[in-house]
Motif scaffolding. Structure first.
Motif, PDB file in Angstrom:
ATOM      1  N   GLY A 183       0.362  -3.461  19.786  1.00  0.00           N
ATOM      2  CA  GLY A 183       0.471  -4.798  18.912  1.00  0.00           C
ATOM      3  C   GLY A 183      -1.067  -3.683  17.678  1.00  0.00           C
ATOM      4  N   ARG A 184      -1.771  -4.035  19.345  1.00  0.00           N
ATOM      5  CA  ARG A 184      -3.548  -3.566  18.664  1.00  0.00           C
ATOM      6  C   ARG A 184      -3.327  -2.331  18.645  1.00  0.00           C
ATOM      7  N   VAL A 185      -3.109  -1.584  19.086  1.00  0.00           N
ATOM      8  CA  VAL A 185      -2.443  -0.325  18.872  1.00  0.00           C
ATOM      9  C   VAL A 185      -2.835  -0.103  17.539  1.00  0.00           C
ATOM     10  N   ARG A 186      -0.741  -0.369  16.820  1.00  0.00           N
ATOM     11  CA  ARG A 186      -0.547   0.039  16.153  1.00  0.00           C
ATOM     12  C   ARG A 186      -1.212  -0.219  14.647  1.00  0.00           C
ATOM     13  N   TRP A 244      -6.345   3.426  10.690  1.00  0.00           N
ATOM     14  CA  TRP A 244      -6.911   5.038  10.242  1.00  0.00           C
ATOM     15  C   TRP A 244      -5.881   5.528   8.915  1.00  0.00           C
ATOM     16  N   LEU A 245      -4.783   5.477   9.240  1.00  0.00           N
ATOM     17  CA  LEU A 245      -3.462   6.062   8.675  1.00  0.00           C
ATOM     18  C   LEU A 245      -3.316   5.859   7.650  1.00  0.00           C
ATOM     19  N   ILE A 264       7.059  -6.783  13.228  1.00  0.00           N
ATOM     20  CA  ILE A 264       5.891  -5.504  12.419  1.00  0.00           C
ATOM     21  C   ILE A 264       4.755  -6.651  11.554  1.00  0.00           C
ATOM     22  N   ILE A 265       3.802  -6.074  12.449  1.00  0.00           N
ATOM     23  CA  ILE A 265       2.364  -6.499  11.312  1.00  0.00           C
ATOM     24  C   ILE A 265       1.864  -6.261  10.571  1.00  0.00           C
ATOM     25  N   LEU A 303       6.592   1.903  15.574  1.00  0.00           N
ATOM     26  CA  LEU A 303       5.426   2.675  15.029  1.00  0.00           C
ATOM     27  C   LEU A 303       6.324   3.061  13.174  1.00  0.00           C
ATOM     28  N   GLY A 304       7.676   4.234  13.623  1.00  0.00           N
ATOM     29  CA  GLY A 304       8.069   4.328  12.573  1.00  0.00           C
ATOM     30  C   GLY A 304       8.587   3.077  11.407  1.00  0.00           C
ATOM     31  N   MET A 305       8.462   2.053  11.863  1.00  0.00           N
ATOM     32  CA  MET A 305       8.827   1.220  10.898  1.00  0.00           C
ATOM     33  C   MET A 305       8.036   0.350  10.455  1.00  0.00           C
ATOM     34  N   GLU A 306       6.810   0.569  11.045  1.00  0.00           N
ATOM     35  CA  GLU A 306       5.061   0.546   9.905  1.00  0.00           C
ATOM     36  C   GLU A 306       4.767   1.371   9.106  1.00  0.00           C
TER      37      GLU A 306
END
Length: 195
Positions: A37-40, A46-47, A14-15, A66-69
């Protein structure tokens, strides 16, 4: 299988947020492709103005990165939908190990799930297995089935060379390419009743 920088084989890190640095154990499942990771990092930048308190759907969840992030960054709740039994078990184990009671794992095929009773989500992560080209059908079912809140945000990952046919009322908000992956964030506008 792509992995986050600094994560060992079978792991994704998780980042950002309250779980930053936590490791997700990843099941060995065919076609599993964790979001890099860079996409997340770009996506959650953005979010950032929208994620706190949001209800999220991680459709085709896979590793659940994604959901965990989203949980790590303050989402109110995340529903993870994953049909591979080993991946769904790994997701459930990661939620329990990280004390995340706002995550709900549904061990189901995404399309079977979307045929159920809808409850609108604020943010949806749409990242199906690339080889199966499921974006168009999943997007139509999300839109037609009442799964999206009025101004929902939808993140779509696809190969650079393939542009999914998405509902006309999904307006492109941001997009970027990372290697062979195109990732884009759409904002849902109310559908025209005459369409």
């Amino acid at each position: 299988m792509k992995r986050a920088k600094g994560a060992a084989a079978g792991q994704v890190r998780i980042i950002g947020g309250s779980l930053r640095g936590s490791v997700l154990r990843v099941a060995d499942a065919p076609g599993l492709r964790p979001t890099p990771g860079r996409v997340r990092e770009t996506l959650f930048n953005w979010l950032q103005p929208f994620i706190a308190g949001a209800r999220c759907l991680d459709l085709f969840a896979g590793t659940g990165a994604l959901g965990m992030e989203a949980l790590s960054r303050g989402a109110r709740a995340v529903t993870f939908v994953e049909r591979d039994a080993a991946a769904a078990r790994a997701l459930q184990a990661n939620l329990q190990r990280l004390n995340q009671d706002k995550g709900d794992v549904r061990g189901a095929d995404a399309f079977d799930y979307l045929r159920g009773t809808a409850s609108p989500f604020d943010i949806v992560f749409l990242d199906p297995p690339f080889a199966q080209a499921l974006w168009d059908d999943a997007a139509r079912q999300l839109e037609a089935g009442g799964w999206l809140a009025r101004n929902a945000l939808i993140h779509v990952e696809s190969p650079v060379e393939q542009m999914p046919a998405l509902p006309a009322n999904w307006q492109l908000h941001r997009e970027r390419c990372a290697g062979q992956v195109r990732h884009a964030l759409y904002r849902r506008a109310a559908a025209d009743p005459l369409d």
